[in-house]
Every structure is written in C-alpha cells, then in structure tokens.
Scaffold this motif. Structure first.
Motif, mmCIF file in Angstrom:
data_model
loop_
_atom_site.group_PDB
_atom_site.id
_atom_site.type_symbol
_atom_site.label_atom_id
_atom_site.label_comp_id
_atom_site.label_asym_id
_atom_site.label_seq_id
_atom_site.Cartn_x
_atom_site.Cartn_y
_atom_site.Cartn_z
ATOM 1 N N VAL A 118 42.489 37.349 41.044
ATOM 2 C CA VAL A 118 42.282 38.495 41.936
ATOM 3 C C VAL A 118 41.124 38.228 42.895
ATOM 4 N N ALA A 119 40.069 37.595 42.386
ATOM 5 C CA ALA A 119 38.901 37.292 43.208
ATOM 6 C C ALA A 119 39.124 36.087 44.127
ATOM 7 N N PRO A 155 40.948 47.271 43.867
ATOM 8 C CA PRO A 155 40.591 46.769 45.208
ATOM 9 C C PRO A 155 39.232 47.255 45.694
ATOM 10 N N ARG A 158 36.295 44.930 44.573
ATOM 11 C CA ARG A 158 36.480 43.489 44.713
ATOM 12 C C ARG A 158 35.167 42.768 45.013
#
Length: 260
Positions: A118-119, A155, A158
């Motif tokens: 995700v990162a 999100p 993040r």
C-alpha cells in the motif's frame, strides 16, 4: 550510521555481469513483447535483481519465526480437528532471494507485506540494496493500525504509513555481528542507523540481558524476535512490536543552558 555499498558489490566481473544482464534483458523483453501478452508490457528486465548474475546462488535457508503453532487448539478428546494438527508449514528465508520475496513467504508478516504494498515501498526492498529490514509481525501491526481512525492503511493515513514503514528500512547490511562490532567501536554506546527517510534508528545492547534492542529518539525500545536472516540484498529481522519514528527537535542555545 549510514553504510552504503555499490549497486553491484559482488566479484571482480560486476561490469561484465551488468552488460550481459542488460543484453539478455533486452532480448527477453523483445521476445515477450512480440508475444503480445499485456502482463509483460513495460517490464524492465535490466532491474530483475533477484535473478541477476551478481547474486550468488545458495541452497541455504532458515526457518522464520511464526505463531501458527500457538494458534492451534487441539480437541478435548485428542482427535485431530484441523489440518494444522498434521502439519505446520515451515516459513523459510532463502539466502539467495531478496527481502521482498522472503517476507512474502511468511504468514507472520502478511499484514506488514500488505502495508509495504500500500505504501509502494516494494521497489526499495526488491532492488540491489543493501538494506536491513526490521519487519513488524501481524499482532503488532494490528495494534499499531488501531491507533489511527479507519486503520493505518486507510488512504487518509498514507503519509503516516509511509513514514512509519520507512523507519523499518535501514541503509546497509547489518547482521547481528556487524551491529555488535559497531556498538563496541562506539565504546558500548548505542549507534544510529539511517533509515529510508533520514530518521535515525538506534541500536543498543541491553545491559541486563545482552540482547540487541531498537530505540527511537524518545527512548522507546523494541525487542527483536529471533536472529537475523541473510538476504541477497540485505538482512531481515523480525521485531516484537512497532517502533515509531520521532522527529529530532533542535534545542535552542537558551534551552541548552537551562534557560526558559
């Protein structure tokens, strides 16, 4: 402490290997592109480091820590009630494979692997490195994620996710022996490893147990889980908890001398 090695540090023929890899990569890329398979379009074969000619092939592997055995609860009468009763799959770390491949093979790091994806930090731990990775196990990741509204992978969070995970990636190839030598050269005091976004991750030897401890700028510590695992592009550690990066605050001259 920041240690950086050359991109192709192994052997006298690094330049030859790079040129050969580039030629083979271009040939494979052209062949696969001609096949019309969209999954292969745009693949940069010149950066396929996990199968590069500079990686020394090895059959050595070590079992990574996990908690699947502890999760199994036998039935009251002793009869097997789960496939886990017959076999707990080993999670192996292969010395000739890169960090991203080995952590993907660990059930204990499934949450951490998802967070890395995700990162968008995979390119760092899949490249030549070297990097030392202090991976966070599932239980610690769940506790950490619960501290942010909507979870750390949301999100909206993040920025925090990228910074926290960047603190688990240190420049250099720091196995246990290298860390202890550096601490000894520093007269037994903690050393600082430079992490992905410039934060220093402290490493010290516990005066009580002699084990290595991680420490942030606020003095919070984190213990390691087991030994270090050699990787083709660095070193892998499992931690027992999560350690947050603390921004370094510059102290003014007045504060330094005790004035308010």
């Amino acid at each position: 402490m920041d240690v950086r090695l050359d991109v192709f540090p192994s052997g006298r023929f690094a330049g030859w290997g790079k040129g050969l890899k580039l030629g083979v990569g271009l040939l494979l890329g052209a062949t696969l592109s001609a096949c019309g398979d969209p999954d292969w379009q745009g693949t940069d074969w010149t950066k396929n480091y996990q199968d590069s000619f500079e990686t020394q092939i090895s059959a050595r592997a070590s079992a990574m820590p996990g908690s699947t055995d502890g999760a199994y609860k036998p039935s009251a009468d002793g009869t097997p009630n789960s496939p886990v009763a017959y076999h707990s799959p080993p999670m192996l770390s292969y010395e000739d494979r890169p960090l991203d491949e080995n952590i993907a093979g660990s059930l204990e790091l499934s949450d951490y692997v998802k967070a890395i994806q995700v990162a968008k930090l995979e390119p760092w731990i899949s490249g030549p490195g070297p990097y030392t990775l202090f991976a966070i196990p599932n239980a610690a990741m769940e506790r950490l994620s619960a501290r942010w509204p909507g979870g750390l992978l949301a999100p909206a969070n993040r920025g925090q996710l990228v910074h926290i995970l960047g603190y688990t990636i240190a420049y250099g190839k720091w196995n246990e022996a290298a860390l202890r030598r550096a601490i000894q050269r520093n007269h037994g005091h903690a050393i600082g490893l430079k992490t992905l976004y410039g934060d220093l991750l402290g490493v010290e030897v516990s005066p009580r147990t002699g084990e290595l401890l991680l420490e942030n700028a606020a003095g919070e510590t984190n213990r390691l889980w087991g030994k270090s695992f050699p990787q083709s592009n660095g070193v892998l550690y499992f931690t027992q908890d999560a350690l947050l990066p603390i921004p370094t605050v510059k102290v003014s001259a007045g504060r330094k001398h005790g004035h308010r």
